[in-house]
Motif scaffolding. Sequence first.
Motif, short mmCIF file in Angstrom:
data_model
loop_
_atom_site.label_atom_id
_atom_site.label_comp_id
_atom_site.label_asym_id
_atom_site.label_seq_id
_atom_site.Cartn_x
_atom_site.Cartn_y
_atom_site.Cartn_z
N LYS A 1 0.84 -1.20 0.00
CA LYS A 1 0.00 0.00 0.00
C LYS A 1 0.88 1.25 0.00
O LYS A 1 1.97 1.25 0.60
CB LYS A 1 -0.91 0.01 1.23
CG LYS A 1 -1.98 -1.05 1.22
CD LYS A 1 -2.73 -1.11 2.54
CE LYS A 1 -3.41 0.20 2.90
NZ LYS A 1 -4.21 0.08 4.14
N PRO A 2 0.43 2.32 -0.64
CA PRO A 2 1.25 3.55 -0.70
C PRO A 2 1.58 4.12 0.68
O PRO A 2 2.65 4.70 0.87
CB PRO A 2 0.37 4.52 -1.50
CG PRO A 2 -0.55 3.64 -2.29
CD PRO A 2 -0.80 2.44 -1.44
N ASP A 3 0.67 3.98 1.66
CA ASP A 3 0.90 4.57 2.98
C ASP A 3 1.47 3.56 3.98
O ASP A 3 1.47 3.82 5.19
CB ASP A 3 -0.40 5.16 3.52
CG ASP A 3 -1.53 4.13 3.62
OD1 ASP A 3 -1.40 3.05 2.98
OD2 ASP A 3 -2.53 4.40 4.30
#
Length: 259
Positions: free
Chosen positions: A130-132
């Motif tokens: 996930k990007p975060d």
Amino acid sequence: MDLRNIAIIAHVDHGKTTLVDELLKQSGVFRQGEAVAERAMDSNDLERERGITILAKATSVLWKNTRINIVDTPGHADFGGEVERILSMVDGVVLLVDAAEGPMPQTKFVTSKALALGLRPIVVLNKVDKPDAEPDRALDEVFDLFAALDANEDQLDFPHLYASGRSGWADAELDGPRSDLSALFDLIVNHVPRPRQQARKDADFSMLATTLAADPYLGRLLTGRIETGTLKTGATVQALSRTGQKLEQFRVTKSLNHN
């Protein structure tokens, strides 16, 4: 056959049931090309509607020469008692943590019970793609949680993996090959101990029923850990209360024995 019994602990939406789906697929439970519903373990209508696991369920997979019994447990605090009951059936736990959110308060109760029983956890940092995602921060938070729950030195020295349950991979390193779940299967076999004690085969049959369910064709379904003896289809067994009071007798129509 070698045997491992594990429970999977996770907060709601941290990807536990999706990971179990992939474990089932990659262990060869399903035939090649077979259509498999998403969240195969969530068979209850309300579970499918809400997208959460409510009832604890057990499944079994074969990895190389080891049978791994997996208990998929509820992740919501309202069903904490359901999780606590099944911990007596297992010899290890896999704590699944979202790499972006980290460990959540609702997993604290279940994790504390597992640690109190002396179970040595495996930590899987899920959704690292996930990007975060912040897997290093999440890992530190897991260690702090274990320390706050008075984990012993062996439990604090827990192995961990980076994973994406939806993509079907787990690796020991963040920049690993990301090909399959072999690393998780192998870690379960190598880290989780064999059952604490084998049932005494020469004694009368006894089993602590930890989960109850019903099937329209089979009738009542009892899942638990066999303590003594063996069970055969057609046998008559006596149900006892906690105090030893005789409740009722019933005949066994089918036995799925994974020990």
